[in-house]
Motif scaffolding. Structure first.
Motif, mmCIF file in Angstrom:
data_model
loop_
_atom_site.group_PDB
_atom_site.id
_atom_site.type_symbol
_atom_site.label_atom_id
_atom_site.label_comp_id
_atom_site.label_asym_id
_atom_site.label_seq_id
_atom_site.Cartn_x
_atom_site.Cartn_y
_atom_site.Cartn_z
ATOM 1 N N GLY A 12 -89.186 -31.061 5.000
ATOM 2 C CA GLY A 12 -89.131 -29.800 4.112
ATOM 3 C C GLY A 12 -89.294 -29.177 3.373
ATOM 4 O O GLY A 12 -88.503 -28.094 2.837
ATOM 5 N N ILE A 13 -90.590 -29.598 3.782
ATOM 6 C CA ILE A 13 -91.337 -28.415 2.556
ATOM 7 C C ILE A 13 -92.103 -27.952 3.161
ATOM 8 O O ILE A 13 -92.979 -28.115 3.946
ATOM 9 N N ARG A 14 -91.808 -26.662 3.503
ATOM 10 C CA ARG A 14 -92.103 -25.367 4.987
ATOM 11 C C ARG A 14 -92.743 -24.281 4.240
ATOM 12 O O ARG A 14 -93.299 -23.292 4.835
ATOM 13 N N THR A 15 -93.276 -24.444 2.887
ATOM 14 C CA THR A 15 -94.039 -23.236 2.654
ATOM 15 C C THR A 15 -95.809 -23.598 1.279
ATOM 16 O O THR A 15 -95.489 -24.663 0.848
ATOM 17 N N VAL A 16 -96.436 -23.003 1.612
ATOM 18 C CA VAL A 16 -97.225 -23.857 0.400
ATOM 19 C C VAL A 16 -96.964 -23.627 -1.312
ATOM 20 O O VAL A 16 -97.445 -24.663 -1.212
ATOM 21 N N GLY A 46 -86.096 -39.824 -2.492
ATOM 22 C CA GLY A 46 -86.179 -38.811 -2.603
ATOM 23 C C GLY A 46 -87.648 -38.682 -1.975
ATOM 24 O O GLY A 46 -87.877 -37.184 -1.456
ATOM 25 N N HIS A 47 -88.846 -39.642 -2.098
ATOM 26 C CA HIS A 47 -89.826 -39.078 -1.740
ATOM 27 C C HIS A 47 -90.650 -39.979 -0.994
ATOM 28 O O HIS A 47 -90.901 -41.256 -2.100
ATOM 29 N N VAL A 70 -91.202 -32.034 16.363
ATOM 30 C CA VAL A 70 -93.177 -31.515 16.758
ATOM 31 C C VAL A 70 -93.073 -30.747 15.393
ATOM 32 O O VAL A 70 -92.414 -30.005 15.636
ATOM 33 N N ILE A 71 -94.580 -30.754 15.006
ATOM 34 C CA ILE A 71 -94.878 -29.224 14.030
ATOM 35 C C ILE A 71 -95.896 -29.407 14.190
ATOM 36 O O ILE A 71 -97.528 -29.346 14.803
ATOM 37 N N THR A 72 -95.785 -27.669 14.987
ATOM 38 C CA THR A 72 -96.748 -26.628 15.301
ATOM 39 C C THR A 72 -96.174 -25.175 15.071
ATOM 40 O O THR A 72 -94.973 -25.197 16.070
#
Length: 642
Positions: free
Chosen positions: A50-54, A494-495, A27-29
């Motif tokens: 795993g991309i968690r920053t702008v 990888g993507h 869950v993402i929130t």
């Protein structure tokens, strides 16, 4: 009708058919990427990856500039200086490649770069059938006898100890560019261009052989102040990188993203001919166009013919000659496709002859199978049965040669190492490998591999894992979403291409297509979308009301374009789910824009589930962390979270 949700930290819904095991994402929130200009499902996908920053998201969407390669590769300056001297002096030199798409494109790249700079560069690629892999002593001796005193290996050579020692003996310099494992005792060589020699955080760490050839060609052209000599190098880099399934991160992502925009206008006549034969037209290409249309035509030659054909195709200057060579590649590809289909049919018949019992490890042997394509068929069997697979073909003298493929999580190299006493030769990496075995050792080998695979299956489960990245309604599958997806391209290792899922779709049409594919029309509310399930097995029935896991693709037909769902899995839809925590069982069902969660004792609580905000539940029980976690898992499984 209920589905069961396991107690793992990531909720796992298992369809009780042996075919698929669904694992829904976390869950993402709330989302830390709210400022990123992407639809919510794609922002959730990035965060789950795993991309968690702008800043990290922006680097993915617009990769940063790369550092100077000569500061990253310790031997690059030495190698570039030696090749620059060879170009100035018009020296004869050989580019020693491999017979796969990476090796052949690498060879062509360096020949196209070094010849205009003055070097007399020739290709020297071994035959898959006659010579085996990589640089060998016979090649060194033949080239030295032809007066060549400088060799450049591409996509091989780092472990060719005997050949490199023979080169020293014959006073032949060897520059090695390779991305395979460096031996503990490094053999003698003039210079080594290898990703593992760069700093651990280097963006060049994921380069395939063609990426290393590109780095070297750019460095030589820069020294000689002749940038026009590498005008087509980026194009060949794109082909080889996608074909070799190199990770699309770092330098690979930056160069491929930029290169794909211009690839359809390449000045390489051979690539233009391949694009025309593939029906790709005059439009910017995607990585899928390379992977499914161009790379197979190149790889087929290395599998069934002489790799020099591809090098000739990619270095020829005359358009008519290029088209003639491209047609020969196309002929090999059709032959490859027919061989693969025939061998696959035989292999499936062998597997399923045992009354439907599929062994933990698929080890299948037929003396007449073609060595060049058994790896492709092994990969198809892995996809079909979710088992490691080895296909063996006769090699003569009572020996068989095998290609091995395996699902993620089963380490091929470790398994073969565990069987080393039964094998004459072997090698590989976690996902793939090969070996040679005496016929009398095949039965004990199968027993040991079955034991290893059985242990692995007992740990990870029998079903084919389906792990969607995000939930989409069919209505959301539209051109706006497609445009946003293009910003995340190119996709690859990888993507990965995103895998979406949608709940409660109705199958309004279903028909079988030629080749064993299944065409579907799915509806959900007022939305209707076309879908195709490729290579669909007859044993997989299609429920009239189902959840669907799919990728989104673009179908071009007779000048028209439309979005299409490429179906990866189906399961019967359930209106409610069951969550298990030890001996306790809970039932969850949708309630408008919220859900109701009930325990075995009949106690129920309700919660509202805003898309990007924490769920709203006034019941005091929701203050309990375990209950809150149950509600969050249920909200995702019931389609209330993207």
């Amino acid at each position: 009708m209920h589905e069961h949700l396991s107690t793992r930290s990531r909720p796992t819904l298992t369809h009780h058919s042996p075919l698929w095991s669904w694992s829904l994402p976390e869950v993402i929130t709330p989302s830390p990427l709210a400022e990123v200009d992407l639809p919510l499902p794609l922002r959730s996908l990035l965060q789950r990856r795993g991309i968690r920053t702008v800043e990290a998201a922006e680097h993915l969407l617009d990769p940063p500039d790369l550092p100077d390669p000569e500061q990253e590769f310790p031997d690059l300056a030495t190698a570039a200086a030696r090749l620059a001297r060879a170009c100035r002096g018009g020296e004869s030199l050989a580019i020693c490649g491999d017979y796969d798409a990476d090796g052949m494109t690498s060879t062509a790249l360096l020949i196209r770069a070094l010849r205009p700079l003055g070097a007399d560069a020739v290709a020297a690629i071994p035959s898959r059938m006659d010579d085996g892999y990589g640089l060998n002593t016979g090649m060194v001796e033949r080239l030295q006898a032809q007066g060549i005193r400088l060799l450049v290996t591409v996509d091989n050579g780092v472990a060719a100890v005997a050949a490199l020692e023979k080169a020293i003996e014959l006073d032949v310099e060897v520059i090695v560019t390779d991305h395979h494992t460096i031996p503990a005792q490094r053999p003698p060589m003039a210079a080594l261009i290898h990703p593992a020699t760069t700093p651990e955080s280097s963006p060049y760490r994921g380069l395939a052989g063609v990426g290393l050839a590109y780095v070297l060609a750019e460095a030589v052209a820069s020294r000689l102040k002749r940038p026009e000599a590498v005008a087509t190098a980026r194009d060949l880099f794109c082909i080889g990188t996608v074909a070799d399934m190199a990770p699309l991160t770092g330098a690979n992502r930056r160069w491929l993203r930029d290169g794909l925009r211009q690839l359809h206008r390449s000045r390489c006549e051979g690539l233009q001919a391949l694009q025309r034969l593939s029906g790709l037209g005059d439009r910017p290409l995607r990585s899928d166009d390379i992977g499914f249309q161009i790379a197979p035509r190149i790889n087929a030659v290395g599998r069934l013919g002489e790799p020099s054909l591809v090098v000739d195709l990619l270095t020829v200057e005359d358009p008519e000659a290029a088209m003639a060579l491209a047609r020969r590649c196309d002929d090999y590809n059709r032959q490859r496709r027919d061989l693969c289909n025939a061998i696959e049919a035989e292999a499936v018949a062998l597997v399923e002859a045992d009354r439907g019992t599929v062994p933990p490890f698929l080890l299948l042997a037929q003396g007449h199978w073609h060595h060049g394509v058994i790896g492709i068929v092994a990969a198809r069997l892995v996809e079909r049965y979710h088992r490691p697979a080895a296909l063996l073909a006769g090699e003569g003298d009572g020996r068989l040669r095998a290609s091995v493929r395996a699902p993620s999580g089963f380490a091929v190299d470790a398994a073969l190492n565990s069987c080393s006493d039964l094998l004459e030769r072997f090698g590989g990496h976690p996902a793939a490998g090969g070996f040679t075995v005496a016929a009398e050792q095949v039965h004990p080998l199968q027993e040991r591999l079955n034991s290893l695979a059985e242990d692995w299956l007992s740990r990870q489960g029998q079903g084919i894992p389906i792990r969607p990245d995000a939930l989409l309604s069919l209505e959301q599958v539209n051109w706006d979403l497609w445009s946003a997806l293009q910003r995340l391209e190119p996709f690859g290792i990888g993507h990965e291409t995103p895998l979406f899922w949608s709940r409660d779709c109705r199958v309004t049409e279903s028909r079988t297509m030629n080749g064993g594919h299944l065409a579907l029309k799915l509806s959900q509310g007022s939305a209707e979308r076309r879908a195709v399930a490729w290579r669909w097995s007859d044993q997989r029935s299609v429920p009239s009301r189902c959840d669907v896991a799919f990728r989104i693709n673009l179908n071009r037909w007779q000048g028209e374009q439309r979005l299409q769902l490429d179906v990866k899995a189906l399961r019967p839809h359930s209106d409610s789910i069951t969550l298990c925590r030890g001996t306790n069982r809970y039932t969850a069902a949708r309630n408008g824009e919220g859900l109701t969660l009930s325990n075995d004792q009949g106690r129920s609580i309700e919660a509202r589930v805003p898309a990007e905000e924490p769920l709203n539940c006034r019941d005091p029980l929701a203050q309990n962390r375990q209950v809150l976690h149950l509600l969050e898992e249920a909200s995702l499984a019931l389609g209330l979270r993207p």
